[in-house]
Design a protein around this motif. Structure first.
Motif, PDB file in Angstrom:
ATOM      1  N   LEU A  46      -6.723 -32.063 -21.043  1.00 27.98           N
ATOM      2  CA  LEU A  46      -5.744 -32.676 -20.150  1.00 27.98           C
ATOM      3  C   LEU A  46      -4.984 -33.765 -20.882  1.00 27.98           C
ATOM      4  O   LEU A  46      -5.568 -34.561 -21.621  1.00 27.98           O
ATOM      5  N   HIS A  47      -3.685 -33.810 -20.664  1.00 29.77           N
ATOM      6  CA  HIS A  47      -2.813 -34.733 -21.379  1.00 29.77           C
ATOM      7  C   HIS A  47      -3.193 -36.184 -21.086  1.00 29.77           C
ATOM      8  O   HIS A  47      -3.219 -36.608 -19.937  1.00 29.77           O
ATOM      9  N   GLN A  48      -3.517 -36.933 -22.113  1.00 30.77           N
ATOM     10  CA  GLN A  48      -3.815 -38.372 -22.035  1.00 30.77           C
ATOM     11  C   GLN A  48      -4.944 -38.691 -21.042  1.00 30.77           C
ATOM     12  O   GLN A  48      -4.938 -39.727 -20.390  1.00 30.77           O
ATOM     13  N   LEU A  49      -5.906 -37.781 -20.931  1.00 33.07           N
ATOM     14  CA  LEU A  49      -7.015 -38.001 -19.994  1.00 33.07           C
ATOM     15  C   LEU A  49      -7.777 -39.277 -20.319  1.00 33.07           C
ATOM     16  O   LEU A  49      -8.087 -40.069 -19.424  1.00 33.07           O
ATOM     17  N   THR A  51      -6.805 -41.971 -21.715  1.00 33.86           N
ATOM     18  CA  THR A  51      -6.029 -43.156 -21.357  1.00 33.86           C
ATOM     19  C   THR A  51      -6.124 -43.436 -19.869  1.00 33.86           C
ATOM     20  O   THR A  51      -6.357 -44.577 -19.436  1.00 33.86           O
ATOM     21  N   TRP A  52      -5.958 -42.371 -19.063  1.00 33.07           N
ATOM     22  CA  TRP A  52      -6.018 -42.550 -17.612  1.00 33.07           C
ATOM     23  C   TRP A  52      -7.416 -42.941 -17.149  1.00 33.07           C
ATOM     24  O   TRP A  52      -7.570 -43.748 -16.222  1.00 33.07           O
ATOM     25  N   ASP A  57     -11.127 -46.989 -15.131  1.00 35.92           N
ATOM     26  CA  ASP A  57     -12.353 -47.775 -15.312  1.00 35.92           C
ATOM     27  C   ASP A  57     -12.078 -49.272 -15.176  1.00 35.92           C
ATOM     28  O   ASP A  57     -12.923 -50.020 -14.653  1.00 35.92           O
ATOM     29  N   GLU A  58     -10.919 -49.726 -15.639  1.00 34.07           N
ATOM     30  CA  GLU A  58     -10.553 -51.135 -15.479  1.00 34.07           C
ATOM     31  C   GLU A  58     -10.430 -51.483 -14.000  1.00 34.07           C
ATOM     32  O   GLU A  58     -10.881 -52.534 -13.549  1.00 34.07           O
ATOM     33  N   TYR A  59      -9.796 -50.603 -13.262  1.00 37.23           N
ATOM     34  CA  TYR A  59      -9.623 -50.800 -11.826  1.00 37.23           C
ATOM     35  C   TYR A  59     -10.979 -50.810 -11.122  1.00 37.23           C
ATOM     36  O   TYR A  59     -11.259 -51.659 -10.267  1.00 37.23           O
TER      37      TYR A  59
END
Length: 211
Positions: A46-49, A51-52, A57-59
């Protein structure tokens, strides 16, 4: 239909549904199906998984920090004037944090529809959290809703039929002094609610069987 034919057709269906997975006599073991589904999902690029997931995780960690910070005041002073407020925020933040962890696991294992079902109730809990922060008097009513009947009454009074959205529009409008800006902000916040609602509706499953 003969049992042998039924068994043969079941095996063919099984191969289509879980290709590459061994069929066990008498049906596939649930453990192996779950393990295979997890492995199959992990192979998807998945594209940029990453990163997301890092952003997510920060949230999620923010709610964890909130729940930890609220435990100390309740331990040190059980009779402070913000007892109902702190207790409500603690209960909601712990629930939201637990839901977010479950959603993370489900998405990474490929169960995005199931994750949406949990997310729908998580959004409502976040809405209640926001409402209590805006109007702390609601916290006492929230804490008092400690049985099914009172919980149902609280839900119908404050949550059902978009009441929390309308409540937040009025509060945001009073801060911004701009009704159009308040409406736009709330619409942006709730623009995915229809998707979450559709994912939990039985008719949504029919799309999977359309030719």
């Amino acid at each position: 239909m003969h049992k042998t034919q039924i068994r043969k057709e079941f095996k063919e269906f099984h191969k289509k549904l879980w290709p590459g997975m061994k069929h066990y006599p008498g049906g596939a073991m649930i453990y192996n199906i779950a393990r295979h589904s997890r492995a199959r999902s992990s192979r998807k690029k998945l594209h940029q998984l990453d990163t997301w997931v890092s952003i997510y995780d920060e949230y999620t960690s923010w709610f964890h920090s909130v729940s930890i910070s609220l435990q100390d005041p309740l331990k040190t002073d059980r009779y402070n004037e913000k007892l109902y407020l702190n207790r409500s925020l603690l209960v909601l933040s712990v629930r939201i944090f637990s839901d977010l962890l479950a959603i993370r696991s489900l998405c990474l294992d490929g169960f995005d529809v199931q994750a949406k079902n949990i997310l729908r109730s998580t959004v409502e809990n976040i809405d209640v959290l926001c409402a209590i922060i805006i109007d702390p008097d609601i916290s006492e009513k929230f804490c008092d809703a400690n049985d099914p009947i009172k919980s149902n009454e609280f839900w119908h009074r404050f949550v059902s039929k978009g009441k929390l959205g309308k409540f937040q529009i009025e509060k945001v409008n009073s801060m911004l002094k701009d009704r159009d800006a308040a409406d736009s902000l709330i619409k942006m916040m709730y623009k995915y609610n229809e998707v979450l609602g559709a994912a939990s509706h039985p008719c949504f499953l029919r799309r999977s069987f359309q030719p």
